[in-house]
Design an enzyme around this catalytic site. Structure first.
Site, PDB file in Angstrom:
ATOM      1  N   GLY A 506     -21.173 -12.002 -38.433  1.00  0.00           N
ATOM      2  CA  GLY A 506     -21.573 -12.052 -39.828  1.00  0.00           C
ATOM      3  C   GLY A 506     -20.797 -13.054 -40.656  1.00  0.00           C
ATOM      4  O   GLY A 506     -21.372 -13.953 -41.275  1.00  0.00           O
ATOM      5  N   ILE A 588      -7.385 -15.389 -39.543  1.00  0.00           N
ATOM      6  CA  ILE A 588      -7.665 -14.089 -40.162  1.00  0.00           C
ATOM      7  C   ILE A 588      -7.875 -14.330 -41.651  1.00  0.00           C
ATOM      8  O   ILE A 588      -6.955 -14.721 -42.377  1.00  0.00           O
ATOM      9  CB  ILE A 588      -6.518 -13.099 -39.908  1.00  0.00           C
ATOM     10  N   ASN A 590      -8.944 -12.266 -44.198  1.00  0.00           N
ATOM     11  CA  ASN A 590      -8.454 -11.271 -45.152  1.00  0.00           C
ATOM     12  C   ASN A 590      -7.670 -10.234 -44.363  1.00  0.00           C
ATOM     13  O   ASN A 590      -8.258  -9.367 -43.709  1.00  0.00           O
ATOM     14  CB  ASN A 590      -9.613 -10.616 -45.899  1.00  0.00           C
ATOM     15  N   GLN A 597     -10.616  -3.325 -39.653  1.00  0.00           N
ATOM     16  CA  GLN A 597     -11.550  -3.526 -38.558  1.00  0.00           C
ATOM     17  C   GLN A 597     -10.885  -3.313 -37.201  1.00  0.00           C
ATOM     18  O   GLN A 597     -11.440  -2.648 -36.322  1.00  0.00           O
ATOM     19  CB  GLN A 597     -12.138  -4.933 -38.632  1.00  0.00           C
ATOM     20  N   GLU A 664     -15.566  -6.095 -33.363  1.00  0.00           N
ATOM     21  CA  GLU A 664     -15.788  -5.365 -32.112  1.00  0.00           C
ATOM     22  C   GLU A 664     -14.654  -5.454 -31.110  1.00  0.00           C
ATOM     23  O   GLU A 664     -14.509  -4.568 -30.262  1.00  0.00           O
ATOM     24  CB  GLU A 664     -17.100  -5.864 -31.479  1.00  0.00           C
TER      25      GLU A 664
END
Length: 701
Positions: A506, A588, A590, A597, A664
């Site tokens: 996304g 990375i 944020n 996550q 994921e």
């Protein structure tokens, strides 16, 4: 002397809090079932109670006689649907029942309670047929498909893996089993549909990972021009993959709205989800590893057997990660699938990688034990120079660094002696993680407004992961302004096209389009003179050409998991005392939302290892664990103090932001690390998940 104002501090890389956080905690954010349209009605579906057969009659008289009931749709009188590539969406179109739980009627009423009562009063008769729901490796209907999920070839072979394995001085040949698993998002699948017959338009509020895909699907099914269909998915309460494609609930909501002429809301009860919105298919694994006495792999074979439904083929790509991980001159990866009378499997967080890496990383631990080599060192010794299957160079690969960093932070060497504390056996384990880098074409529009603020629009979906916030950060940096000057609009099919929120793609997909639109806007404004007009200045961007360019690099994220567990020799209970993950996932963007996550994925992997499983009842043909009372997801008391770290990875072969997907990879490898720690603690190996007390006590007996 340059008198231009200094650029603000970069927003990307900072821990910005969620832009929509206040709306969510105050209840202002509306989810799919919360759009209280005037004269709204409610629908409740009727699931089939046979595992295979045919509906012979539907008696709706009792249901229609109840107070407040507006209609009961059946396969004999429901609106007819147009074409669809997905047969699971062709509900109430014929009397065939392909599996238990398939919807055979729909009750519509003034209230949810009345709709539920009406559904219970519908009487359905069936002509039941013999069914088969049992997966096993020797099933006579098993076949090798052409492709598996993700478009990967089902079978790949390099060298002669069988001969190389037979000739290897050290060999492990192990079978592992992962049971069916279910996504269980906090918000069940729900939709509110409004069919305006006067102007011929359809508006749907859906809990979905991609409103654009839902719009095109509904337009085809109900034979409408796409511009007459609007789908809104502004806030979504979790998905983990099961909302990645349109599901039957949204089709039923539109059917009911069209039939009654009123807005209709449907919210599926949790007990229905196992049968109608997909699940992680069970996977049976055989992993063979051959090695020299120094630990160098000579052969790697990963063979997977899984199930699919008779409605639609879906094959979990569980052997695909073995094509990425380790240097082996002989490599075999293959899949076989058995069509059964079961619900259609679908995406669940890290499909393929999650169960596949459980098996592969468990086998690597078994090989380390057979060799007497430290399991971290074994993985380091088999680090490939290029992707083993394709031969392509990696755009970046820092797995060894993750293993080394994790071992140092975990104090790995000091914990490699199993110990006992009364009835508790304590040990440690490690496993590697990987997930591919995906990107999909997307578009965006950036607006400069006369008050000095900016508006960015793209049809992205925020599943609760913080996508809005990260997109605003990307825009702020590209526009060279502070974050508070940027507003973001997402989750509406009328916005510029955005890809589905899936595959950890996304941010890379939407963010690329947002970045391009904003940088183009900055360039346009630099060429202008005078104030911004009242209507603003807008610039679109479309990444189709860029995103579809085939990269010469193998692009993946990597990581390493370390676990400490205790096994109770009296009760059989296994508890995780400590989890640590180190990841190399590009830049990375944020740290605050990224940590959530990673932690969320690791907790989900902990559930996979210890508590989560579903049982297919061979007599009744349905999943027995179909609610949160019987399907045990981890609760706060089950989750230890989890540590998450990442490397500062710079990869110039990705996207303008330099980020890899992180949604994921956290679940990949966690279960294997826990299983390996259990073996280290007890000296016993359990090769079927989860590690429940009954299995533990049997192993320790």
């Amino acid at each position: 002397m340059d008198s231009s104002p200094a650029a603000p501090a970069p927003s990307l890389g900072s821990s910005a809090t969620r832009l929509e956080g206040r709306e969510k905690v105050t209840g202002k954010a509306r989810y799919a079932a919360e759009y209280a349209l005037p004269d709204r009605a409610y629908a409740w579906p009727v699931p089939a109670t046979v595992a295979r057969g045919r509906v012979t009659s539907v008696d709706t008289a009792g249901a229609l006689a109840l107070p407040g009931v507006l209609a009961v749709l059946t396969p004999y009188d429901a609106p007819r649907l147009g074409p669809s590539d997905d047969p699971t969406l062709r509900v109430l179109q014929d009397p065939e029942v392909p599996h238990r739980g398939w919807y055979v009627a729909l009750a519509v009423a003034e209230t949810p309670e009345a709709a539920r009562a009406a559904a219970a009063a519908v009487r359905v008769r069936y002509d039941a047929e013999p069914h088969d729901t049992v997966l096993h490796t020797g099933h006579p209907a098993a076949y090798t498909p052409e492709q598996v999920n993700g478009g990967y070839p089902a079978h790949r072979e390099k060298g002669d893996a069988a001969a190389a394995f037979a000739a290897s001085p050290v060999r492990v040949d192990c079978a592992y089993a992962v049971p069916p698993l279910h996504n269980h998002p906090m918000e069940p699948h729900a939709a509110t549909a409004h069919w305006d017959a006067d102007v011929g338009t359809l508006t749907v509020y859906d809990s979905s990972q991609g409103s654009g895909f839902v719009r095109s699907t509904l337009a085809a099914l109900f034979e409408l021009p796409a511009d007459r269909v609007t789908v809104v998915s502004e806030h979504v309460g979790g998905a983990f993959g099961c909302k990645g494609t349109p599901r039957p609930h949204v089709v039923l909501a539109v059917m009911a709205a069209r039939h009654t002429g009123r807005p209709v809301t449907i919210a599926l009860p949790r007990r229905h989800l196992a049968a109608v919105v997909g699940h992680r298919a069970p996977t049976l694994h055989r992993v063979r590893l051959g090695a020299r006495t120094d630990g160098t792999l000579t052969a790697l074979a990963h063979e997977v057997t899984t199930h699919t439904s008779r409605v639609r083929e879906f094959v979990e790509q569980a052997a695909v990660p073995a094509r990425v991980m380790y240097a082996a001159p002989a490599l075999l990866t293959t899949h076989r699938v058995v069509p059964l009378d079961v619900p259609t499997p679908s995406w669940m967080r890290a499909p393929g990688e999650c169960p596949g890496m459980y098996a592969l990383e468990s086998a690597m631990d078994e090989l380390a034990c057979a060799l007497g080599i430290d399991p971290v060192e074994l993985r380091v010794r088999n680090e490939p120079d290029a992707e083993p299957d394709s031969g392509h160079p990696f755009s970046s690969r820092h797995l060894v660094e993750c293993l080394r960093e994790g071992a140092a932070r975990f104090d790995w060497g000091a914990h490699r002696t199993p110990r006992r504390d009364g009835p508790l056996l304590i040990g440690t384990g490690v496993a590697a993680a990987t997930y591919p880098v995906y990107v999909a074409p997307s578009s965006a529009r950036a607006h400069a407004l006369p008050d000095g603020t900016y508006l960015v629009q793209t049809n992205a979906t925020d599943l609760g992961t913080g996508a809005r916030t990260v997109l605003a950060q990307i825009a702020a940096d590209a526009l060279r302004v502070t974050l508070d000057r940027v507003a973001v609009e997402i989750g509406h099919s009328a916005l510029p096209q955005g890809s589905v929120a899936g595959g950890s793609a996304g941010t890379a997909s939407w963010g690329w389009a947002v970045h391009d639109a904003c940088t183009s806007l900055v360039a346009l404004l630099a060429r202008r003179s005078g104030p911004i007009p009242e209507a603003g200045v807008s610039v679109p961007a479309d990444t189709t050409a860029s995103a579809k360019q085939k990269s010469p690099y193998a692009r993946h994220a990597f990581g390493a998991h370390f676990a400490e567990v205790q096994a109770d020799t009296v009760t059989g209970e296994v508890r995780v005392r400590r989890l640590l993950g180190v990841f190399a996932a590009g830049r990375i963007l944020n740290p605050l939302t990224a940590r959530s996550q990673f932690v969320g994925g690791m907790v989900m992997g902990l559930g996979m290892a210890l508590t989560e499983h579903s049982t297919m009842d061979p007599v009744f043909g349905d999943f027995t664990e179909n609610d949160l009372a019987s399907y045990h997801v981890p609760a706060h008391a089950d989750v230890p103090d989890i540590e998450v770290h990442w490397l500062d990875e710079h990869d110039k072969h990705l996207n303008p932001m330099g980020g890899k997907g992180i949604g994921e990879i956290g679940i990949v490898g966690t279960a294997a690390a826990i299983g390996n720690a259990f073996h280290h603690a007890t000296g016993r190996r359990i090769r079927e998940l989860p590690l429940t007390p009954d299995r533990v006590l049997a192993a320790l007996d």
